[in-house]
Design a protein around this motif. Sequence first.
Motif, PDB file in Angstrom:
ATOM      1  N   UNK A 168      36.437  82.374 -47.910  1.00 34.99           N
ATOM      2  CA  UNK A 168      36.728  83.178 -49.109  1.00 34.99           C
ATOM      3  C   UNK A 168      38.231  83.410 -49.254  1.00 34.99           C
ATOM      4  N   UNK A 169      38.911  83.718 -48.174  1.00 36.08           N
ATOM      5  CA  UNK A 169      40.356  83.936 -48.276  1.00 36.08           C
ATOM      6  C   UNK A 169      41.096  82.615 -48.464  1.00 36.08           C
ATOM      7  N   UNK A 170      40.543  81.522 -47.940  1.00 37.10           N
ATOM      8  CA  UNK A 170      41.166  80.214 -48.111  1.00 37.10           C
ATOM      9  C   UNK A 170      40.994  79.704 -49.541  1.00 37.10           C
ATOM     10  N   UNK A 171      39.840  79.970 -50.142  1.00 32.67           N
ATOM     11  CA  UNK A 171      39.558  79.472 -51.491  1.00 32.67           C
ATOM     12  C   UNK A 171      40.304  80.264 -52.559  1.00 32.67           C
ATOM     13  N   UNK A 172      40.583  81.514 -52.286  1.00 37.31           N
ATOM     14  CA  UNK A 172      41.262  82.370 -53.256  1.00 37.31           C
ATOM     15  C   UNK A 172      42.751  82.054 -53.294  1.00 37.31           C
ATOM     16  N   UNK A 173      43.395  82.428 -54.391  1.00 35.06           N
ATOM     17  CA  UNK A 173      44.842  82.230 -54.481  1.00 35.06           C
ATOM     18  C   UNK A 173      45.561  83.129 -53.491  1.00 35.06           C
ATOM     19  N   UNK A 174      45.045  84.343 -53.315  1.00 29.29           N
ATOM     20  CA  UNK A 174      45.584  85.284 -52.324  1.00 29.29           C
ATOM     21  C   UNK A 174      44.434  85.773 -51.458  1.00 29.29           C
ATOM     22  N   UNK A 175      44.640  85.801 -50.152  1.00 23.94           N
ATOM     23  CA  UNK A 175      43.602  86.256 -49.232  1.00 23.94           C
ATOM     24  C   UNK A 175      43.999  87.533 -48.514  1.00 23.94           C
ATOM     25  N   UNK A 176      43.040  88.428 -48.352  1.00 22.25           N
ATOM     26  CA  UNK A 176      43.268  89.684 -47.637  1.00 22.25           C
ATOM     27  C   UNK A 176      42.243  89.756 -46.508  1.00 22.25           C
ATOM     28  N   UNK A 177      42.721  89.723 -45.286  1.00 17.15           N
ATOM     29  CA  UNK A 177      41.843  89.746 -44.121  1.00 17.15           C
ATOM     30  C   UNK A 177      41.781  91.148 -43.542  1.00 17.15           C
ATOM     31  N   UNK A 178      40.577  91.695 -43.469  1.00 19.40           N
ATOM     32  CA  UNK A 178      40.335  93.017 -42.903  1.00 19.40           C
ATOM     33  C   UNK A 178      39.580  92.802 -41.588  1.00 19.40           C
ATOM     34  N   UNK A 179      40.327  92.512 -40.534  1.00 23.42           N
ATOM     35  CA  UNK A 179      39.735  92.100 -39.260  1.00 23.42           C
ATOM     36  C   UNK A 179      39.219  93.313 -38.500  1.00 23.42           C
ATOM     37  N   UNK A 180      37.977  93.683 -38.771  1.00 18.97           N
ATOM     38  CA  UNK A 180      37.399  94.888 -38.171  1.00 18.97           C
ATOM     39  C   UNK A 180      36.682  94.616 -36.852  1.00 18.97           C
ATOM     40  N   UNK A 181      36.455  93.353 -36.512  1.00 21.57           N
ATOM     41  CA  UNK A 181      35.837  93.036 -35.234  1.00 21.57           C
ATOM     42  C   UNK A 181      34.347  93.338 -35.190  1.00 21.57           C
ATOM     43  N   UNK A 182      33.749  93.326 -33.990  1.00 17.85           N
ATOM     44  CA  UNK A 182      32.312  93.558 -33.831  1.00 17.85           C
ATOM     45  C   UNK A 182      31.897  94.954 -34.281  1.00 17.85           C
ATOM     46  N   UNK A 183      30.702  95.049 -34.825  1.00 21.85           N
ATOM     47  CA  UNK A 183      30.149  96.330 -35.253  1.00 21.85           C
ATOM     48  C   UNK A 183      29.404  97.004 -34.092  1.00 21.85           C
ATOM     49  N   UNK A 184      29.302  98.325 -34.149  1.00 21.26           N
ATOM     50  CA  UNK A 184      28.542  99.065 -33.136  1.00 21.26           C
ATOM     51  C   UNK A 184      27.113  98.540 -33.084  1.00 21.26           C
ATOM     52  N   UNK A 185      26.512  98.335 -34.271  1.00 20.22           N
ATOM     53  CA  UNK A 185      25.223  97.650 -34.369  1.00 20.22           C
ATOM     54  C   UNK A 185      25.542  96.230 -34.816  1.00 20.22           C
ATOM     55  N   UNK A 186      25.287  95.276 -33.970  1.00 21.51           N
ATOM     56  CA  UNK A 186      25.742  93.903 -34.183  1.00 21.51           C
ATOM     57  C   UNK A 186      25.376  93.378 -35.563  1.00 21.51           C
ATOM     58  N   UNK A 187      26.397  92.946 -36.298  1.00 27.92           N
ATOM     59  CA  UNK A 187      26.178  92.315 -37.587  1.00 27.92           C
ATOM     60  C   UNK A 187      25.957  93.254 -38.753  1.00 27.92           C
ATOM     61  N   UNK A 188      25.920  94.567 -38.505  1.00 30.30           N
ATOM     62  CA  UNK A 188      25.667  95.516 -39.594  1.00 30.30           C
ATOM     63  C   UNK A 188      26.978  95.836 -40.295  1.00 30.30           C
ATOM     64  N   UNK A 189      27.385  94.943 -41.181  1.00 28.06           N
ATOM     65  CA  UNK A 189      28.702  95.069 -41.806  1.00 28.06           C
ATOM     66  C   UNK A 189      28.770  96.128 -42.897  1.00 28.06           C
ATOM     67  N   UNK A 190      27.688  96.885 -43.073  1.00 29.07           N
ATOM     68  CA  UNK A 190      27.801  98.063 -43.945  1.00 29.07           C
ATOM     69  C   UNK A 190      28.536  99.183 -43.214  1.00 29.07           C
ATOM     70  N   UNK A 191      28.805  98.993 -41.928  1.00 32.92           N
ATOM     71  CA  UNK A 191      29.498  99.999 -41.129  1.00 32.92           C
ATOM     72  C   UNK A 191      31.008  99.855 -41.323  1.00 32.92           C
ATOM     73  N   UNK A 192      31.781  99.575 -40.273  1.00 28.09           N
ATOM     74  CA  UNK A 192      33.237  99.622 -40.437  1.00 28.09           C
ATOM     75  C   UNK A 192      33.779  98.499 -41.321  1.00 28.09           C
ATOM     76  N   UNK A 193      33.082  97.361 -41.401  1.00 27.93           N
ATOM     77  CA  UNK A 193      33.535  96.316 -42.330  1.00 27.93           C
ATOM     78  C   UNK A 193      33.458  96.831 -43.763  1.00 27.93           C
ATOM     79  N   UNK A 194      32.338  97.507 -44.085  1.00 30.32           N
ATOM     80  CA  UNK A 194      32.203  98.100 -45.412  1.00 30.32           C
ATOM     81  C   UNK A 194      33.227  99.194 -45.652  1.00 30.32           C
ATOM     82  N   UNK A 195      33.497 100.003 -44.636  1.00 28.93           N
ATOM     83  CA  UNK A 195      34.500 101.066 -44.775  1.00 28.93           C
ATOM     84  C   UNK A 195      35.869 100.476 -45.071  1.00 28.93           C
ATOM     85  N   UNK A 196      36.209  99.403 -44.374  1.00 28.08           N
ATOM     86  CA  UNK A 196      37.506  98.760 -44.601  1.00 28.08           C
ATOM     87  C   UNK A 196      37.601  98.187 -46.008  1.00 28.08           C
TER      88      UNK A 196
END
Length: 293
Positions: A168-196
């Motif tokens: 997604x960041x490669x395909x876009x003209x400008x990319x914004x990476x929010x590198x939040x790492x692993x979630x407390x509950x694996x793969x539940x990106x509604x947590x800190x990934x969503x917050x970011x």
Amino acid sequence: MLKTETPSAAHPDLDLYELPQLVSAFIEDQVEAVDAVRRAGPQLAAAVAAALPRIQAGGRILYAGAGTSGRLGVLDSVELYPTFSWPRERAVAVIAGGQQAMFVAIEGAEDDDVQGAADIAALNPGPNDVLLALAASGGTPYVLGAIRAAREAGALAIGFANNAGAPVTAAAELGITLDTGPEVISGSTRLKAGSAQKMALNTFSSSLMVKLNKVYGNLMVDLKATNAKLLRRAVALTMRASGADEALAREVLAKCDNHVKVALVAIKKNLTVQQSRELLDASGGSVRRALNG
């Protein structure tokens, strides 16, 4: 494995935690969301700088995402009207699965890149439009399709992802990476990934609105007073910025459809509402320039 999908090494026995420790784990993990957005600060600033002239030229802010990312895009788009009087037709969000996906998870919709492209194409994007494309994984087909359609139409595409080196960041003209790492509950990106993502969207759209003269000092002087709470806020803002008492603030606001900008300039410059509007128009909507002119 994507970092957002990798099990957290910090909490392998999460299900054994006592409640206070469990709650603390979720709360403390959110700090990493803040850190991720902070690291992306230069990318966000570059994105606002690229978007600003297009929006000033009459462009729209478009949003595309799936699941939590899509809902966060819708949320940001909806809140721009009451907060900044930003026209609803100039902040438009699409979400994989359509409007019903705001309330019910539509499984499989995120895998349809053709529909992502079609949803954006249906908005008739142009060179002044700006697409904010959101995907925690960074590889959501629906979002990649949206980016493709936006770029083919000449719109500026800005991609947000929570994994480095994401499509997604490669395909876009400008990319914004929010590198939040692993979630407390694996793969539940509604947590800190969503917050970011929420913080990044707040930062992007609010910064854009400040540069569009929707703010005076740090006061939201271009809000739309659509309910009793916002009307009280309009009165309080007018009083604070102009030094007027409540009676005068309410009197002038009533004459200008509760538009704080207009009331503020009218009071400070001792002008009629119409004169205030004309001065603001001549000042590009900037309260500061209108007051100092």
